[in-house]
Write a protein that holds these residues in place. Structure first.
Motif, mmCIF file in Angstrom:
data_model
loop_
_atom_site.group_PDB
_atom_site.id
_atom_site.type_symbol
_atom_site.label_atom_id
_atom_site.label_comp_id
_atom_site.label_asym_id
_atom_site.label_seq_id
_atom_site.Cartn_x
_atom_site.Cartn_y
_atom_site.Cartn_z
ATOM 1 N N PRO A 199 0.787 -1.235 0.000
ATOM 2 C CA PRO A 199 0.000 0.000 0.000
ATOM 3 C C PRO A 199 0.821 1.288 0.000
ATOM 4 C CG PRO A 199 0.078 -0.881 2.216
ATOM 5 C CD PRO A 199 0.834 -1.857 1.336
ATOM 6 N N SER A 200 2.095 1.212 -0.372
ATOM 7 C CA SER A 200 2.960 2.390 -0.315
ATOM 8 C C SER A 200 2.435 3.551 -1.153
ATOM 9 C CB SER A 200 4.376 2.029 -0.776
ATOM 10 O OG SER A 200 4.977 1.125 0.100
ATOM 11 N N VAL A 201 2.059 3.261 -2.401
ATOM 12 C CA VAL A 201 1.612 4.337 -3.291
ATOM 13 C C VAL A 201 0.283 4.912 -2.808
ATOM 14 C CG1 VAL A 201 0.950 4.928 -5.650
ATOM 15 C CG2 VAL A 201 2.902 3.420 -5.241
ATOM 16 N N ALA A 202 -0.598 4.050 -2.298
ATOM 17 C CA ALA A 202 -1.849 4.536 -1.718
ATOM 18 C C ALA A 202 -1.569 5.477 -0.553
ATOM 19 C CB ALA A 202 -2.712 3.365 -1.259
ATOM 20 N N ALA A 203 -0.562 5.137 0.257
ATOM 21 C CA ALA A 203 -0.203 5.986 1.401
ATOM 22 C C ALA A 203 0.362 7.327 0.927
ATOM 23 C CB ALA A 203 0.803 5.267 2.283
ATOM 24 N N ILE A 204 1.181 7.306 -0.121
ATOM 25 C CA ILE A 204 1.725 8.558 -0.670
ATOM 26 C C ILE A 204 0.588 9.440 -1.162
ATOM 27 C CG2 ILE A 204 3.078 9.525 -2.566
ATOM 28 C CD1 ILE A 204 4.912 7.067 -2.342
ATOM 29 N N ALA A 205 -0.368 8.845 -1.881
ATOM 30 C CA ALA A 205 -1.505 9.617 -2.398
ATOM 31 C C ALA A 205 -2.315 10.237 -1.267
ATOM 32 C CB ALA A 205 -2.387 8.724 -3.260
ATOM 33 N N GLU A 206 -2.532 9.464 -0.203
ATOM 34 C CA GLU A 206 -3.282 9.995 0.934
ATOM 35 C C GLU A 206 -2.528 11.145 1.593
ATOM 36 O OE1 GLU A 206 -6.342 9.307 2.100
ATOM 37 O OE2 GLU A 206 -6.624 8.007 0.372
ATOM 38 N N ALA A 207 -1.225 11.002 1.728
ATOM 39 C CA ALA A 207 -0.424 12.062 2.348
ATOM 40 C C ALA A 207 -0.468 13.339 1.518
ATOM 41 C CB ALA A 207 1.015 11.585 2.528
#
Length: 354
Positions: A199-207
């Protein structure tokens, strides 16, 4: 390839953990090592929740994210005990269950009850909104055919968005063929690994999408992301075999797990690793990085190790839990010791989050 200039004090720090079933023990032991090194540097006991703003997780990684941000304040050592002590009960089924599910082909291999019991025993009856840090726990809604996220910062909007931790855990861990989907407010939720095993990219998008709660209005060079895998063992299949697979072949075509699940999880994880590196580590104008350059910092670190033999997501045998997975974690720690020191140095320099 020259790395981008390192931010002295990243404004927003993310810990992301992959899916992988019982192999989450590798992630838990890697986190334990980060806590150990941080504690040695600080001269006191350190917890991950002190140093990261956002905890993202899928499946077993979602359980880890929920545990580390629980009001109970689990340490990484206590987290590892969840796998070693509770894993054999979670991944246990009698002959009746095996026959009834046709060994996982006609129905889920395992009931959800033991997993719920372990989560409630370890984490209590708190809710997602009670988490001590921001959360991003993935699931997939089979009813609406769309991703579903459990997030702390949305938890106060409605009861549906603020479920008990156990509901979020059962949803994110509902790996197809292993556990039944989790019914939740008219939805049929399954493991978020079907779209975000890493989920790294999902976390970047959320940030980057944060607009209100501080830190907000963030740029990529203000992020610091540590992504932890659960070990990988790549099983290859030739065209002569794959071309003959029908429904049964994709589910039971060989290997330690269903081929379709292995391809889906492995492909999603590798893709997210590359994308996260390009977003946070890649220097403008530089060429395409080699596989060995991915996730080596300074803003994005990927901690992953090759398994010396396949370990199924539901292999909770004594030898696996006491020997194989701890040995894999030790190899990871040894191989990536330099990066672990760099991670700890960045967290120490940035300091605990107020």
């Amino acid at each position: 390839m020259s790395p981008p200039e390192e931010a002295a004090d990243p404004r927003f720090r993310i810990l992301s953990v992959d899916g992988g079933g019982i192999r989450g023990l590798i992630s838990a032991l890697a986190i334990k090592e980060i806590e150990r090194r941080l504690s040695a540097k600080l001269g006191r006991e350190a917890r991950m929740a002190e140093f990261f703003h956002l905890f993202a997780g899928t499946s077993t990684g979602g359980l880890i994210a929920l545990a580390l941000t629980s009001p109970k304040g689990l340490s990484a050592s206590e987290l590892a005990a969840l796998y070693v002590d509770d894993g054999p009960q979670i991944f246990s089924r009698g002959l009746g269950r095996r026959l009834g599910s046709v060994w996982g082909i006609g129905a889920p291999k395992y009931p959800a009850g033991p997993l719920r019991a372990a989560v409630e025993d370890r984490l209590g009856d708190s809710r997602v909104g009670d988490a001590t840090r921001d959360l991003l726990v993935t699931a997939y809604d089979m009813t609406r055919s769309e991703p579903h996220f459990f997030k702390r910062w949305r938890a106060q909007q409605s009861a549906e968005r603020n479920p008990p931790i156990a509901d979020a855990a059962l949803a994110t861990a509902a790996a197809p063929t292993y556990f039944p989907s989790h019914g939740f407010h008219g939805r049929a939720l399954v493991d978020g690994g079907v779209f975000a095993a890493n989920p790294s990219v999902a976390a970047i998008a959320e940030a980057l999408g944060r607009q209100s709660d501080e830190p907000a209005a963030l740029a990529p060079d203000e992020l610091f992301l540590v992504s932890i895998g659960t070990g990988e063992f790549e099983t290859g299949y030739g065209q002569g075999k794959v071309s003959r697979w029908g429904k049964l072949g994709w589910i039971a075509g060989g290997g330690s797990e269903p081929p379709i699940l292995g391809a889906m999880l492995g492909g999603a994880s590798d893709g997210a690793d590359y994308w996260a590196h390009m977003l946070l580590n890649h220097a403008r104008g530089e060429g395409v990085p080699s596989p060995g350059e991915l996730g080596r910092g300074p803003r994005y670190y990927r901690l992953q190790t090759k398994l010396q033999e396949p370990v199924a997501m539901d292999d909770a045998g004594r030898e696996t839990l006491r020997d194989h997975l701890p040995a894999a974690a030790r190899r990871l720690i040894e191989q990536r010791s330099t990066e672990l020191d760099a991670i700890v140095a960045t967290l120490d320099a940035a300091g605990p989050i107020a």
